[in-house]
Write an enzyme that holds these catalytic residues in place. Structure first.
Site, PDB file in Angstrom:
ATOM      1  N   SER A  41       0.653  -1.035   0.571  1.00 30.27           N
ATOM      2  CA  SER A  41      -0.020   0.078   0.316  1.00 30.27           C
ATOM      3  C   SER A  41       1.214   1.743   0.099  1.00 30.27           C
ATOM      4  CB  SER A  41      -0.947   0.069   1.446  1.00 30.27           C
ATOM      5  OG  SER A  41      -0.375   0.379   2.815  1.00 30.27           O
ATOM      6  N   ILE A  42       0.427   2.396  -0.826  1.00 27.64           N
ATOM      7  CA  ILE A  42       0.706   3.894  -0.482  1.00 27.64           C
ATOM      8  C   ILE A  42       1.237   4.275   1.064  1.00 27.64           C
ATOM      9  CG2 ILE A  42      -0.936   5.464   0.341  1.00 27.64           C
ATOM     10  CD1 ILE A  42      -0.530   7.717  -1.926  1.00 27.64           C
ATOM     11  N   LYS A  43       0.711   3.040   2.697  1.00 27.10           N
ATOM     12  CA  LYS A  43       1.322   3.412   3.438  1.00 27.10           C
ATOM     13  C   LYS A  43       2.669   3.521   3.670  1.00 27.10           C
ATOM     14  CE  LYS A  43      -2.530   5.782   5.045  1.00 27.10           C
ATOM     15  NZ  LYS A  43      -2.714   7.285   4.819  1.00 27.10           N
ATOM     16  N   ASP A  44       2.792   2.355   2.906  1.00 28.89           N
ATOM     17  CA  ASP A  44       4.757   1.976   3.393  1.00 28.89           C
ATOM     18  C   ASP A  44       5.511   3.119   3.751  1.00 28.89           C
ATOM     19  OD1 ASP A  44       3.382  -0.683   2.892  1.00 28.89           O
ATOM     20  OD2 ASP A  44       4.934  -0.945   1.453  1.00 28.89           O
ATOM     21  N   GLY A  47       4.702   4.866   6.881  1.00 30.07           N
ATOM     22  CA  GLY A  47       5.940   4.011   7.296  1.00 30.07           C
ATOM     23  C   GLY A  47       7.388   4.462   7.851  1.00 30.07           C
TER      24      GLY A  47
END
Length: 352
Positions: A41-44, A47
């Site tokens: 996901s884009i949230k890597d 993070g």
């Protein structure tokens, strides 16, 4: 061909795809495949940025514990980085999140605290409030706080935006994104408005969320609405969301979002997560309203592998009235799972 020595160096630089299966009016619609990030996901991106900035500032020290309230994908991004860097992580997750996300997090070694998804901010069981409570009681902890952490919009301003600009050769008229923490659309807007103030920043918002009203009307009132898509939509305005940088908004129902996912997988071969359905449906709706050609970009936010038991499960879609079903006009319409249509129910000897 590059050989990487760490999975972390593989975050970002995701490919761009032009969609052809949708009626986009006079516009061309492109999607950036953030599902191709290592954690899916884009949230890597978020993070990695949050942890590295916390290490630089000294807020996160060796042997520390990372704590976060998350709809799942930021948690996966944080847990992915945490396991590689050797940190413990505790994640507070609303109970509506998919089982696949939770299993992924458990596989990464995260400690999961499930809490209610039907309570507003300020309630002790609201996921962000509960995360703050746990952080206050945990020595050596660092609260990632994606909703207020400036590293969140920063990573999109410095990586996601420039990548899109390069892939589109600077020829982009509108960017469509969702709002969960607010970091994606704010960081992108900061980058694109500096490049060209005429680029339109558009929010795709689930029906029941307050973000579209905040953008279009300038005011909002949360009336207890809820939605089934995960990771986008809010009942408050996060600190990381700069509404002044957003030009327009499209409201997308759950049915529109989940039906869009079916078109994506069956006609484009793209397996997207539930928020992807909201973004692509919102982008298509916005495109259809235009009267002149425009080049529009949105995201495949995450992989649909995390939603197989929901978004790609006919029985779950049927149970939640998200599936268009042909009716026979007789009693067979009342049968939910039909063997003659390949549906199956499994039971064990202990089921009652």
């Amino acid at each position: 061909m590059t050989v990487h020595t760490s999975l972390l160096s593989m975050i970002g630089n995701t490919p761009m795809l032009k969609l052809t299966a949708f009626d986009t009016g006079p516009c061309e619609l492109f999607v950036k495949l953030e599902s191709q990030n290592p954690g899916g996901s884009i949230k890597d991106r978020v993070g990695l940025a949050i942890i590295e900035e916390a290490e630089k500032s000294g807020d996160l020290k060796a042997g520390g514990t990372i704590i976060e309230a998350t709809a799942g994908n930021t948690g996966i991004g944080l847990a992915l980085v945490a396991v590689i860097k050797g940190y413990k992580i505790i994640l507070v997750i609303p109970d509506k999140m998919s089982r696949e996300k939770i299993l992924h997090l458990e596989g990464l070694g995260a400690e999961i605290v499930l809490t209610r998804s039907d309570v507003p901010e300020g309630h002790p069981e609201y996921y962000q409030d509960l995360a703050r409570t746990i952080a206050a009681k945990t020595p050596g902890s660092f609260l990632a706080n994606q909703f207020s952490n400036p590293a969140n919009p920063m990573i999109h301003r410095t990586t996601t935006g420039p990548e899109i600009w390069e892939q589109m050769d600077g020829n982009i008229d509108a960017m469509v994104a969702g709002v969960g923490s607010g970091g994606t659309i704010t960081g992108l807007a900061e980058f694109f408005k500096e490049k060209n103030p005429n680029i339109q920043m558009v929010v795709a918002d689930p029906e029941g969320s307050i973000v579209a009203d905040a953008v279009i009307k300038g005011s909002f009132s949360y009336d207890g609405g809820s939605w089934l898509v995960e990771g986008v939509g809010e009942d408050f305005i996060p600190d990381n969301l700069n509404v002044d940088l957003i030009d327009d908004a499209e409201v997308v129902t759950d049915k529109e979002a989940f039906q869009t996912l079916q078109i994506l997988i069956r006609k484009e071969g793209v397996l997207g997560g539930s928020s992807t359905g909201t973004l692509v449906a919102g982008a298509v709706k916005w495109c259809q309203k235009q009267t002149s050609p425009k080049r529009v970009v949105t995201f495949i936010c995450d992989t649909g592998n995390k939603y197989l038991s929901k978004a790609y499960n006919k029985s779950w879609l049927h149970d939640n009235d998200l599936l268009e079903v042909e009716t026979a006009g007789n009693v067979t319409d009342l049968i939910n799972r039909r063997a003659d249509q390949g549906d199956m129910i499994s039971v064990s000897v202990s089921d009652t």
